[in-house]
Structures are given as C-alpha cells and as structure tokens.
Design an enzyme around this catalytic site. Structure first.
Site, PDB file in Angstrom:
ATOM      1  N   CYS A 297       0.897  -1.167   0.000  1.00 25.44           N
ATOM      2  CA  CYS A 297       0.000   0.000   0.000  1.00 25.44           C
ATOM      3  C   CYS A 297       0.923   1.201   0.000  1.00 25.44           C
ATOM      4  O   CYS A 297       1.190   1.783   1.040  1.00 25.44           O
ATOM      5  CB  CYS A 297      -0.878  -0.012   1.251  1.00 25.44           C
ATOM      6  N   ALA A 298       1.416   1.538  -1.170  1.00 30.26           N
ATOM      7  CA  ALA A 298       2.651   2.318  -1.223  1.00 30.26           C
ATOM      8  C   ALA A 298       2.478   3.829  -1.348  1.00 30.26           C
ATOM      9  O   ALA A 298       3.383   4.577  -0.987  1.00 30.26           O
ATOM     10  CB  ALA A 298       3.511   1.810  -2.371  1.00 30.26           C
ATOM     11  N   ASP A 321      -0.439   0.251  -5.348  1.00 31.32           N
ATOM     12  CA  ASP A 321      -1.523   0.939  -4.663  1.00 31.32           C
ATOM     13  C   ASP A 321      -2.745   0.748  -5.547  1.00 31.32           C
ATOM     14  O   ASP A 321      -2.619   0.543  -6.753  1.00 31.32           O
ATOM     15  CB  ASP A 321      -1.210   2.424  -4.490  1.00 31.32           C
ATOM     16  N   CYS A 511      -0.924   3.943  11.244  1.00 32.15           N
ATOM     17  CA  CYS A 511      -0.800   5.228  11.953  1.00 32.15           C
ATOM     18  C   CYS A 511      -2.044   5.428  12.826  1.00 32.15           C
ATOM     19  O   CYS A 511      -2.678   6.464  12.769  1.00 32.15           O
ATOM     20  CB  CYS A 511      -0.609   6.382  10.982  1.00 32.15           C
TER      21      CYS A 511
HETATM   22  C1  LIG Z   1      -1.230   4.518   4.942  1.00 36.91           C
HETATM   23  S1  LIG Z   1      -1.352   4.867   3.253  1.00 36.91           S
HETATM   24  C2  LIG Z   1       0.213   4.338   2.685  1.00 36.91           C
HETATM   25  C3  LIG Z   1       1.304   5.353   2.895  1.00 36.91           C
HETATM   26  C4  LIG Z   1       2.582   4.934   2.215  1.00 36.91           C
HETATM   27  N1  LIG Z   1       3.012   3.608   2.610  1.00 36.91           N
HETATM   28  C5  LIG Z   1       3.707   5.916   2.457  1.00 36.91           C
HETATM   29  O1  LIG Z   1       4.481   5.710   3.401  1.00 36.91           O
HETATM   30  O2  LIG Z   1       3.818   6.890   1.731  1.00 36.91           O
HETATM   31  C6  LIG Z   1      -2.384   3.557   2.727  1.00 36.91           C
HETATM   32  C7  LIG Z   1      -2.480   3.421   1.214  1.00 36.91           C
HETATM   33  O3  LIG Z   1      -3.222   2.224   0.994  1.00 36.91           O
HETATM   34  C8  LIG Z   1      -3.884   2.364  -0.234  1.00 36.91           C
HETATM   35  N2  LIG Z   1      -4.910   1.317  -0.292  1.00 36.91           N
HETATM   36  C9  LIG Z   1      -6.084   1.229   0.384  1.00 36.91           C
HETATM   37  N3  LIG Z   1      -6.722   0.078   0.074  1.00 36.91           N
HETATM   38  C10 LIG Z   1      -5.918  -0.567  -0.808  1.00 36.91           C
HETATM   39  C11 LIG Z   1      -6.004  -1.793  -1.505  1.00 36.91           C
HETATM   40  N4  LIG Z   1      -7.064  -2.588  -1.362  1.00 36.91           N
HETATM   41  N5  LIG Z   1      -4.998  -2.132  -2.314  1.00 36.91           N
HETATM   42  C12 LIG Z   1      -3.918  -1.343  -2.480  1.00 36.91           C
HETATM   43  N6  LIG Z   1      -3.775  -0.164  -1.867  1.00 36.91           N
HETATM   44  C13 LIG Z   1      -4.762   0.220  -1.033  1.00 36.91           C
HETATM   45  C14 LIG Z   1      -4.403   3.781  -0.215  1.00 36.91           C
HETATM   46  O4  LIG Z   1      -4.630   4.234  -1.521  1.00 36.91           O
HETATM   47  C15 LIG Z   1      -3.256   4.497   0.473  1.00 36.91           C
HETATM   48  O5  LIG Z   1      -2.438   5.087  -0.476  1.00 36.91           O
END
Ligand SMILES: C[S@@+](CC[C@H](N)C(=O)[O-])C[C@H]1O[C@@H](n2cnc3c(N)ncnc32)[C@H](O)[C@@H]1O
Length: 595
Positions: A297-298, A321, A511
């Site tokens: 989830c990048a 993502d 977080c």
């Molecule tokens: C906490 S943020 C990630 C922050 C990132 N790791 C960083 O450090 O910059 C969570 C991410 O999960 C993505 N997300 C949510 N559901 C998802 C899914 N089913 N598959 C892939 N990504 C997903 C969101 O779009 C979001 O960008």
C-alpha cells in the site's frame, strides 16, 4: 465568560462514546486523556529525511538555514528560534514511562538531536540522515478583546483548521462564516467549527457557509467555539470576496498558536518530509541491496523511496496501490528522487497473489522477469477475491485511509501571488524543476504476483488513522467501523504472508492508536500462521505494545499481545516525549511454510 477562556486554544477531542470506553479500557483514563490532548496538537518539530543518494545532511542543513533566514523565520517573526531548555523540557514533560535498555539509549540520542540549534541532525545511530527543524507553541494570542468591541471573526472548517495548525494559510474554501463588514486588511480572530452531537445521534457542525457573525453570544455556536481559536490573521479580501471567489488565500495567518516551518516544495529530490515512525518502519524492514521487496500500500511513496534509498537503489522495490492517480504520485516521487529500482503497479492488495489455474487447466501468465501476473483466469480465485473485497468498509478508500500526508490545503491552486510564492519560485529556480513539473507515466495495472516471490513485504495498511496529528474531531469512528478496518487489514496480511518467501520478512505498520488494528493483527498473524514469529526491530525508539485483551459489551473478545511479545513491537504514543504521531510497527520473521 472570561475572554481568556474563550479566546484560546484548548480543544477537547470528541470520540464516539463506545470507542472512548474501549480506549479507556486499553490505556486507562489518565493515559487516554493525555493521548487525546496530544492528538489535538501538532508535533513540535518537522522531520526531514535526506536523500543520501543525492546529497548529505550537512548540505541540506546549510540550505535549509538559508531558506529559513530568507523567509524571516529566524528573526523571531514566527518564533522558531530554538530555546534549548524549552525543547528539552517539552521532551521531558511527560509522566509516561520511557522504555528501558536499548530504547532508552535511542531516546536519549533523540533528545540530544535537538541540542545544537534550530535545525539539527538526528543522533540515533543509523538515522543521522534525518534532520529535525524545531517549531514552537502553543503561543497565547491577544485577540484585542473589549466587552463592547469583540474582535472581527472568521470561522473555518475543521479540515482547514487542522491544516492551519500544521502551518497552512486559510484558503477560501475553508471559510464557513465571517463577521459583517470585514474588509481586506482587517485583523480577524480565527476559530474552528467542530462537529457536535446532533439530534439524530450523529454529528454535525450546524454552520452554513456564508453565516454572518456579530461577535455576540447570539452568534450560532458561540459557546461551542470557546477554546477553539487557532490564531489571528489578516484578511486578504473582503467578506463579500471570500464568499464570491472560489480560490485564493482568505486569511494570511500572522499570529499562530503553533509555528511550524513548512518545507513543502523545497529542495525537491533532496529531502522528503516524513514522520519519524515512518522512517523507522523502513529500517525495521531492513531491506538489503539486490533484494526484491513488495510495498503493498505504497502511495504516496514515502516508505517506498526510504526503502529504495536504504538499498542504495540496487535490487527491486515493487510499489503497488489501488489508486491509479496515487500510483502516478509514487512514480513522480521516485523520479524526483532519482530512484531507478522502483517499479509501480496499480493493484488491489486484496488481490495481490496470482496462482496457477489448476482447476481449468489454464496456466497463469506470469512474467518471468517481474513475476507480475498479467493475466489470470482462475474463477475460484476471483470469487475468493470478491468475497474478500466485500468486507471492505464503506468509505475506506484511498483518500480517506491514506491520511499520513493529508492534503487539506485544497485552496493551493490559488491565484493570489504572495511574497511566499515569489520566494518559492526563486527557490524552484535554484533547486530545479521539481516533482510537480516531472511527468508521471501510466500506472500499469497488475493482476498480482507469484507466491513466495518477495524477500520482504511491507504492509503499511490503510487504517483508521487515529494517530494523526493535529486532529480536532474523532467521533466519526465507531466500534464497528474500527472492527471493519481490522478485518480489511487481516485480509491484506493474508496476501502478504503468501507473497513473502520462507526465510523472508513482513513488516506491518499503521498510523492509528487502535489496538484492534495493531496488537490484534499481531495476535491474528501469530495464531493463524505458526511459521511466523515476531522479530526484534532496529532502531527501537517506540514503546511496548499492549498485552491482554478487551471484552466488548456484545461479548466479542479482542485479543492483543501475550507477555513477552510487547517488547518486540514498536508503539509510538503521541503523548510520549518523542512527540510523534501515533504509530505501530510489527516485524515478522517467516519460517518454513511447510510446517
Ligand atoms: C497509509 S497509506 C500508505 C502510505 C505509504 N506507505 C507511504 O508511506 O507513503 C495507505 C495506502 O493504501 C492504499 N490502499 C487502500 N486500500 C488498498 C487496496 N485494497 N490495495 C492497495 N492499496 C490500497 C491507499 O490508496 C493508500 O495510499
């Protein structure tokens, strides 16, 4: 009412009552009240990760000092000058027990990091490339109140206020209400409209955009806004203008409760603003040169790029993502930082594993080079994915869940050109074109990856984000929505377990302060997959995890860690002296999957 009680910043965070009960059981009433209080404030320093492939901390510190001087911060205008004693006091001013041993050592190193001045290098071994810039606050503001002459006022939305507390200006879309007869150049007291319990059991602010304020007790929500004043500013347009135009700065905040230098769009490619626990997460993964890493989830790519830099850009970091635009943002960030080892894909992490189709004899078409399946026709697998997807919480989408880099500053597309803009453009000219100018490529879709095809997997899961600061309202999460987050994260974790090779590593992070998304996930992982074990993390500057369980009124029992496991996770407590966001990191070693 005493004006000093009204015209001040002393918010009380509101929670859903059941969630509040649950957190009080988890933390105890006093500790939870300290956490709640800390969440309403920004952290007292900005944390900057230096791109060590392009530059050094010393070079960055020198450039930042120049930028701060140019912007007038150092002149005390914004009160950023570091007062050593003040800072040490603020770091020590807590009743929280600091963990012992290694962690205490790292903690002291962190305190030591602030001793040299406004901008300083982190002194935790291995994190010397992290730079801290000290902010200040809370400051008390004189709103020039007189009984017959209340100050002119502007009420802003909660999201706008949270952005202002982080250093943003008040942009037009954030303004909810304004005093009558406000002209351009007037001094206004800025307060925030926070959700209140509604008659239907929900929450509402009850203020309609465009409301006229008289500064009297008859104003809508007059009493509720007591203690919710976030500073003073100068209007950049008249009241009529504020409610007529669609964008631009409405109020230039020149007297803030918290002063935090903003380094957005500064030294692009050389630095990245990132919370300390996020940087620690990349270290916990301990990526090695030449390895193949998955960041599930990048977006926006903060941890992806931190990992790639730790690998010295050698090996492969697969960053996925589910949001197309967000994948493009990862690409832009990687390009800006000059990183070549990052490959990005648009992929739902719940469907991250692709398998050979044995049931109908069709082979999965996996690319040997990247092990990314470009075609899959396994109906059973697809059905499984549908079931899993149906557990997705409504509204738990990319925009609401990735709150780590929340962008509330919607009005950034402004037409007004301030001195700050001119300075920024000059900096851009000095620093090169930067991220916003570089073109993002197409976000290539992926159908998933082969099992056991990664050395290490990072699952920085979408979560309730209840650790993010500053936060002025927390009532939107219910016990049920928190449980749904937990279910979603477990399904993602199941995918991570399949994708990592035996002998590999999984790091899970969130977080949020919610044990249901943290310790309960660890419990699920260890109980479900006997070949997983908790691994020590380096550096370890967070506190221990929560041991025990919680029984809910409906009989549901949520199990957390068992004795002995608590020191193997890192829990960043927003009320602790580290003054970080609330964050959680668990690292798992993957044994032989044959057992
Ligand atoms: C906490 S943020 C990630 C922050 C990132 N790791 C960083 O450090 O910059 C969570 C991410 O999960 C993505 N997300 C949510 N559901 C998802 C899914 N089913 N598959 C892939 N990504 C997903 C969101 O779009 C979001 O960008």
């Amino acid at each position: 009412m005493d004006p000093s009680e009204r015209y001040c910043y002393n918010p009380v965070l509101r929670w859903n009552p059941e969630v509040e009960d649950y957190f009080i059981k988890a933390y105890g009433p006093h500790h939870f009240s300290r956490i709640s209080k800390a969440l309403t404030r920004p952290s007292c320093y900005s944390c900057i990760r230096v791109n060590t492939l392009n530059t050094t901390s010393d070079a960055v510190i020198e450039k930042l000092q120049g930028i701060i001087q140019d912007s007038g911060f150092q002149n005390g205008v914004d009160g950023i000058n570091l007062n050593k004693t003040e800072l040490k006091d603020s770091l020590n001013d807590s009743n929280i027990e600091v963990e012992v041993g290694e962690s205490e050592h790292d903690m002291n190193a962190l305190k030591g990091s602030f001793e040299n001045g406004t901008i300083s290098k982190c002194q935790i071994p291995g994190l010397e490339y992290v730079v801290f810039v000290k902010g200040s606050g809370p400051h008390s503001t004189d709103y020039d109140y007189a009984p017959e002459r209340p100050p002119k006022e502007v009420i802003v939305s909660r999201k706008c206020a949270e952005a202002v507390l982080r250093g943003a200006q008040v942009f037009v879309p954030g303004v909810m209400a304004c005093s009558a007869h406000v002209e351009k150049g007037d001094l206004v007291a800025v307060s925030v409209a926070v959700e209140q319990p509604g008659v239907d059991g929900g929450w509402a602010t009850g203020i309609t955009r465009g409301t006229v304020l008289q500064g009297l007790q008859t104003d809508p929500h007059y009493f509720e806004r007591s203690g919710l004043y976030i500073g003073q500013g100068t209007t950049m347009m008249s009241r009529a203008g504020i409610f007529r135009v669609l964008q631009g700065i409405a109020v230039d905040m020149n007297n803030r409760i918290f002063n935090l230098p903003s380094f957005h769009d500064v030294l692009e490619g050389e630095i990245f603003l990132q919370n300390l626990p996020s940087i620690v997460t990349a270290h916990a993964l301990d990526p090695q040169k030449g390895e193949r890493i998955l960041d599930m989830c990048a977006a926006p790519g903060g941890k992806t790029t931190a990992i790639a830099i730790l690998m010295r850009d050698e090996g492969e970091v697969v960053a996925v993502d589910r949001s197309h635009n967000k994948v493009q943002n990862i690409q832009k960030l990687a390009a800006e930082m000059g990183l070549k080892c990052i490959n990005t894909y648009k992929l739902d992490a719940l469907k991250a594993v692709c398998r050979r189709n044995e049931s109908n004899g069709m082979s999965a078409l996996c690319s040997d080079k990247i092990n990314s399946c470009t075609n899959i026709q396994n109906s059973d697998l697809l059905r499984l994915h549908e079931e899993v997807s149906s557990t997705t919480v409504e509204g738990l989408d990319a925009d609401t869940t990735c709150k780590e880099k929340v962008s509330n500053e919607k009005g950034n597309d402004r037409t007004y050109i301030s001195k700050a803009d001119i300075r920024k453009n000059m900096r851009r000219m000095r620093n090169g074109p930067g991220r916003n100018q570089c073109l993002g490529g197409r976000a290539e879709p992926s159908k998933g990856f082969s099992p056991n095809s990664f050395d290490r997997v990072l699952l920085d899961a979408p979560c309730s984000a209840l650790g993010l600061r500053p936060r002025l309202f927390a009532g939107e999460e219910t016990v049920n929505s928190l449980r749904s987050h937990g279910k979603y994260q477990r399904r993602m974790f199941d995918q991570a377990v399949q994708l990592v090779r035996p002998g590999g590593v999984i790091v899970y992070s969130t977080c949020t302060i919610n044990p249901g998304e943290n310790e309960a996930l660890v419990r699920y992982a260890l109980d479900t997959y006997k070949y997983l074990s908790l691994a020590p993390q380096n550096p370890r500057i967070g506190g221990p995890g929560l041991v025990g369980c919680c029984e809910f009124p409906d009989g549901y029992v949520e199990e957390w860690l068992r004795p002995g496991e608590e020191e193997l996770v890192q829990r960043f407590d927003p009320s602790s002296p580290l003054d970080t966001i609330g964050f959680f990191i668990a690292k798992f070693s993957v044994g032989s999957k044959e057992v």
